[in-house]
Scaffold this motif. Structure first.
Motif, PDB file in Angstrom:
ATOM      1  N   ILE A  43       0.832  -1.204   0.000  1.00  0.00           N
ATOM      2  CA  ILE A  43       0.000   0.000   0.000  1.00  0.00           C
ATOM      3  C   ILE A  43       0.864   1.250   0.000  1.00  0.00           C
ATOM      4  CG2 ILE A  43      -1.658   1.329   1.365  1.00  0.00           C
ATOM      5  CD1 ILE A  43      -2.790  -1.437   2.265  1.00  0.00           C
ATOM      6  N   ALA A  44       1.927   1.239   0.790  1.00  0.00           N
ATOM      7  CA  ALA A  44       2.811   2.399   0.846  1.00  0.00           C
ATOM      8  C   ALA A  44       3.525   2.617  -0.489  1.00  0.00           C
ATOM      9  CB  ALA A  44       3.820   2.221   1.973  1.00  0.00           C
ATOM     10  N   VAL A  45       4.010   1.538  -1.091  1.00  0.00           N
ATOM     11  CA  VAL A  45       4.716   1.676  -2.371  1.00  0.00           C
ATOM     12  C   VAL A  45       3.741   2.029  -3.482  1.00  0.00           C
ATOM     13  CG1 VAL A  45       6.102   0.461  -4.102  1.00  0.00           C
ATOM     14  CG2 VAL A  45       6.598   0.155  -1.664  1.00  0.00           C
ATOM     15  N   GLN A  46       2.531   1.475  -3.436  1.00  0.00           N
ATOM     16  CA  GLN A  46       1.521   1.823  -4.435  1.00  0.00           C
ATOM     17  C   GLN A  46       1.245   3.322  -4.422  1.00  0.00           C
ATOM     18  OE1 GLN A  46      -2.277  -0.162  -3.984  1.00  0.00           O
ATOM     19  NE2 GLN A  46      -3.324   1.371  -5.199  1.00  0.00           N
ATOM     20  N   ALA A  47       1.177   3.903  -3.236  1.00  0.00           N
ATOM     21  CA  ALA A  47       0.938   5.350  -3.138  1.00  0.00           C
ATOM     22  C   ALA A  47       2.071   6.131  -3.792  1.00  0.00           C
ATOM     23  CB  ALA A  47       0.800   5.743  -1.668  1.00  0.00           C
ATOM     24  N   LEU A  48       3.317   5.667  -3.629  1.00  0.00           N
ATOM     25  CA  LEU A  48       4.456   6.341  -4.261  1.00  0.00           C
ATOM     26  C   LEU A  48       4.398   6.214  -5.780  1.00  0.00           C
ATOM     27  CD1 LEU A  48       7.374   5.159  -1.908  1.00  0.00           C
ATOM     28  CD2 LEU A  48       6.183   7.365  -1.865  1.00  0.00           C
ATOM     29  N   VAL A  49       4.089   5.018  -6.251  1.00  0.00           N
ATOM     30  CA  VAL A  49       4.010   4.800  -7.703  1.00  0.00           C
ATOM     31  C   VAL A  49       2.897   5.642  -8.308  1.00  0.00           C
ATOM     32  CG1 VAL A  49       3.513   3.081  -9.489  1.00  0.00           C
ATOM     33  CG2 VAL A  49       5.017   2.484  -7.577  1.00  0.00           C
ATOM     34  N   ASP A  50       1.745   5.691  -7.632  1.00  0.00           N
ATOM     35  CA  ASP A  50       0.627   6.488  -8.133  1.00  0.00           C
ATOM     36  C   ASP A  50       0.979   7.977  -8.172  1.00  0.00           C
ATOM     37  OD1 ASP A  50      -0.836   4.195  -8.426  1.00  0.00           O
ATOM     38  OD2 ASP A  50      -2.012   4.458  -6.591  1.00  0.00           O
ATOM     39  N   ARG A  51       1.657   8.447  -7.149  1.00  0.00           N
ATOM     40  CA  ARG A  51       2.084   9.860  -7.134  1.00  0.00           C
ATOM     41  C   ARG A  51       3.080  10.139  -8.240  1.00  0.00           C
ATOM     42  NH1 ARG A  51       4.666  10.666  -1.621  1.00  0.00           N
ATOM     43  NH2 ARG A  51       5.450  12.554  -2.665  1.00  0.00           N
ATOM     44  N   LEU A  79      10.725  11.622  -4.653  1.00  0.00           N
ATOM     45  CA  LEU A  79       9.861  10.508  -5.046  1.00  0.00           C
ATOM     46  C   LEU A  79      10.576   9.584  -6.025  1.00  0.00           C
ATOM     47  CD1 LEU A  79       7.074   9.217  -4.899  1.00  0.00           C
ATOM     48  CD2 LEU A  79       6.313  10.800  -6.687  1.00  0.00           C
ATOM     49  N   GLU A  80      11.216  10.161  -7.022  1.00  0.00           N
ATOM     50  CA  GLU A  80      11.947   9.372  -8.014  1.00  0.00           C
ATOM     51  C   GLU A  80      13.069   8.578  -7.349  1.00  0.00           C
ATOM     52  OE1 GLU A  80      13.615   8.206 -11.901  1.00  0.00           O
ATOM     53  OE2 GLU A  80      11.658   9.033 -11.356  1.00  0.00           O
ATOM     54  N   GLU A  81      13.790   9.216  -6.443  1.00  0.00           N
ATOM     55  CA  GLU A  81      14.907   8.546  -5.766  1.00  0.00           C
ATOM     56  C   GLU A  81      14.420   7.396  -4.890  1.00  0.00           C
ATOM     57  OE1 GLU A  81      17.538  12.675  -5.634  1.00  0.00           O
ATOM     58  OE2 GLU A  81      16.409  12.000  -3.865  1.00  0.00           O
ATOM     59  N   LYS A  82      13.309   7.602  -4.197  1.00  0.00           N
ATOM     60  CA  LYS A  82      12.736   6.524  -3.383  1.00  0.00           C
ATOM     61  C   LYS A  82      12.423   5.308  -4.238  1.00  0.00           C
ATOM     62  CE  LYS A  82      10.416   8.894   0.451  1.00  0.00           C
ATOM     63  NZ  LYS A  82       9.141   9.035   1.163  1.00  0.00           N
ATOM     64  N   LEU A  83      11.770   5.557  -5.354  1.00  0.00           N
ATOM     65  CA  LEU A  83      11.363   4.444  -6.202  1.00  0.00           C
ATOM     66  C   LEU A  83      12.571   3.713  -6.779  1.00  0.00           C
ATOM     67  CD1 LEU A  83       8.278   6.042  -7.977  1.00  0.00           C
ATOM     68  CD2 LEU A  83       8.260   4.136  -6.356  1.00  0.00           C
ATOM     69  N   ARG A  84      13.613   4.452  -7.083  1.00  0.00           N
ATOM     70  CA  ARG A  84      14.818   3.808  -7.606  1.00  0.00           C
ATOM     71  C   ARG A  84      15.471   2.920  -6.547  1.00  0.00           C
ATOM     72  NH1 ARG A  84      18.261   8.612 -10.042  1.00  0.00           N
ATOM     73  NH2 ARG A  84      19.815   6.951 -10.287  1.00  0.00           N
ATOM     74  N   VAL A  85      15.530   3.403  -5.319  1.00  0.00           N
ATOM     75  CA  VAL A  85      16.118   2.609  -4.240  1.00  0.00           C
ATOM     76  C   VAL A  85      15.257   1.373  -3.945  1.00  0.00           C
ATOM     77  CG1 VAL A  85      16.699   2.582  -1.781  1.00  0.00           C
ATOM     78  CG2 VAL A  85      17.315   4.558  -3.189  1.00  0.00           C
ATOM     79  N   ILE A  86      13.938   1.584  -3.893  1.00  0.00           N
ATOM     80  CA  ILE A  86      13.020   0.465  -3.633  1.00  0.00           C
ATOM     81  C   ILE A  86      13.141  -0.593  -4.729  1.00  0.00           C
ATOM     82  CG2 ILE A  86      10.577  -0.184  -3.526  1.00  0.00           C
ATOM     83  CD1 ILE A  86      10.129   2.667  -2.275  1.00  0.00           C
ATOM     84  N   ALA A  87      13.174  -0.132  -5.968  1.00  0.00           N
ATOM     85  CA  ALA A  87      13.262  -1.066  -7.092  1.00  0.00           C
ATOM     86  C   ALA A  87      14.576  -1.845  -7.057  1.00  0.00           C
ATOM     87  CB  ALA A  87      13.130  -0.312  -8.410  1.00  0.00           C
ATOM     88  N   SER A  88      15.661  -1.164  -6.702  1.00  0.00           N
ATOM     89  CA  SER A  88      16.949  -1.845  -6.624  1.00  0.00           C
ATOM     90  C   SER A  88      16.937  -2.905  -5.529  1.00  0.00           C
ATOM     91  CB  SER A  88      18.060  -0.824  -6.350  1.00  0.00           C
ATOM     92  OG  SER A  88      19.327  -1.451  -6.366  1.00  0.00           O
ATOM     93  N   MET A  89      16.427  -2.551  -4.364  1.00  0.00           N
ATOM     94  CA  MET A  89      16.347  -3.522  -3.264  1.00  0.00           C
ATOM     95  C   MET A  89      15.458  -4.699  -3.629  1.00  0.00           C
ATOM     96  SD  MET A  89      16.026  -1.078   0.103  1.00  0.00           S
ATOM     97  CE  MET A  89      17.413  -0.090   0.706  1.00  0.00           C
TER      98      MET A  89
END
Length: 492
Positions: free
Chosen positions: A341-349, A405-415
């Protein structure tokens, strides 16, 4: 070129942490013992493949080219791992009245379905035992010619005294009766630990899977299969061999012995032998409350998303026993839902329905706050796959106020390339798996929760409690106080 922290792995051969150095720089060759396809894989079996998949993902994330082989055992594995009893495949086919080849194909497909549902990557090669019978015959002939095997009426047997340090992996040399107590007694064997390379069919009995050999018509021994297929596809000495800790006592020591006898060297086949620990249900609660929960599908049937089981496996170190209970599974499901749910909110934003995992984009210029998180993550997974220490770093990346936001998603995707949760693509609705015996639909649950929310807003707590109790009676637990909103989960 590999980067970051040095990978260290706990080598069962020697019982010590060792830096990982592949034979060929930049290339990791891995062999994993696969399933015997006579039945559905149970959850304990599947833990081994979550572990192996994590290993493979870490190696890939670190920049290694990975060649990974998993075998499918469709012949030869007896009902005891100790070279005793009936062939599991023959017994399963006889019990169902089906053709043994159909049984093997059905359960092979079922196993691969389980792996897909757990986001486990396909190996570089699936190696099927019955496709390699000629290779096994040649391998066994060579061992006999090298003086390490002898024929009996019942088949061809390996002489464990002909190789150095037999049983070193298990810590049980052949003269230790305790170390060989599980090996079947066969008249004429030279030593209690000697095991079958080839097992002749009993007189007057015709098996569905049997082949001609110099020692009689029959089938290969289970241990022989993995030696043959690992050497054929990865070489006489390769990097890593994985399996469950139960393989450490007999199956893998026998593989090592065969490899040494075949090559006429002291080489062990693999430089690193890695073993995952057991899944344990000490209280038996998961199998007592609502019927047996032993397979992935049985867990899904109770309303648990399969990736919750992957997350549960990642929450414990692979060499530790993993406690399996209703509370543990429910906790993993709740944790997965909150992450999704938390990551979905980031992707949607961010405005993307699918955040690309292009490595160059993920590993391009990042601020110090991001590289610090990834450096800590790298240190955790490089330290013998310490995923319990890596998971909280994913939470930190999601919650970070220092990252865009972009940086968060990049780190999450890498992990997530290592964790394999598919977290960027999971949606809240995906994680609401309706139990097969549910008495109420998801839409009805949501409607009842909306009524309850209205009752609480009107301070009609009696009505609110009544709705909660009604849902509980139908196997739905209302999660009051969930920071992500009004939610629920099934009662296991």
């Amino acid at each position: 070129m590999t980067t970051g922290a040095q990978i260290t792995l706990f080598n069962s051969l020697g019982r010590a942490l060792q830096p990982f150095t592949p034979i060929e720089p930049g290339h990791a060759r891995v062999y994993s013992c696969g399933p015997t396809v006579y039945h559905y894989a149970h959850l304990g079996n599947l833990r081994a493949y979550v572990f192996t998949d994590t290993l493979r993902r870490v190696l890939d994330w670190k920049g290694y080219r990975v060649t990974h082989v998993i075998n499918i055992t469709d012949v030869g594995h007896l009902t005891s791992d100790a070279d005793a009893g009936e062939d599991k495949m023959e017994k399963a086919a006889a019990g169902t009245g089906k053709d043994i080849w159909e049984v093997a194909a059905f359960y092979t497909d079922a196993f691969k379905t389980d792996l897909r549902q757990l986001n486990i990557l396909d190996p570089s090669r699936w190696s099927i035992a019955t496709d390699h019978i000629d290779d096994m015959l040649d391998f066994a002939k060579a061992i006999e010619a090298n003086g390490a095997a002898y024929p009996l009426d019942t088949g061809l047997y390996f002489d464990v005294t002909k190789v150095p340090d037999y049983g070193a992996l298990a810590g049980a040399p052949p003269q230790d009766d305790g170390g060989v107590a599980r090996i079947a007694e066969v008249e004429g064997k030279r030593h209690p630990a000697d095991f079958a390379l080839w097992r002749n069919s009993p007189l007057g009995e015709t098996r569905q899977m049997e082949w001609d050999s110099p020692w009689g018509r029959g089938a290969p021994g289970w241990h022989l299969e993995c030696s043959v297929m690992s050497i054929k596809y990865l070489g006489a000495q390769f990097d890593i061999h994985t399996g469950g800790i139960d393989h450490r006592e007999i199956h893998h020591p026998n593989e090592i012995a065969q490899n040494q006898a075949f090559t006429c060297t002291s080489a062990t086949g693999a430089n690193y032998w890695l073993h995952n620990n057991f899944l344990v249900d000490r209280g038996g609660k998961m199998s007592k409350s609502k019927g047996d929960i032993s397979t992935l599908q049985s867990l899904i049937d109770r309303g648990v998303h399969p990736l919750a089981y992957r997350l549960l496996c990642l929450s414990a170190h692979y060499r530790s026993e993993l406690e399996f209970s209703a509370e543990a599974v429910s906790g993993a499901l709740t944790r997965l839902r909150r992450l999704a749910i938390a990551v979905q909110a980031l992707v949607d934003r961010h405005g993307e329905t699918h955040f690309p995992l292009d490595r160059e984009r993920l590993e391009g210029d990042l601020p110090k706050a991001a590289t610090d998180l990834l450096t800590q993550f790298d240190a955790a997974v490089s330290a013998d796959l310490m995923t319990p220490q890596a998971l909280p770093l994913l939470d930190q990346a999601i919650a970070s106020k220092a990252l865009s936001l972009e940086e968060k998603l990049r780190v999450i995707a890498s992990m997530d390339r290592v964790l394999g949760l598919g977290i960027l693509d999971l949606r809240r609705a995906d994680l609401r798996v309706r139990p097969v015996d549910a008495l109420i639909t998801e839409a009805e649950i949501d409607a009842r929760l909306a009524e309850r929310k209205e009752a609480r807003a009107a301070k009609d707590f009696a009505r609110s409690d009544a709705i909660r109790d009604e849902l509980a009676a139908q196997g739905v637990e209302v999660m009051d106080g969930d920071p992500l909103g009004w939610d629920w989960r099934v009662t296991l």
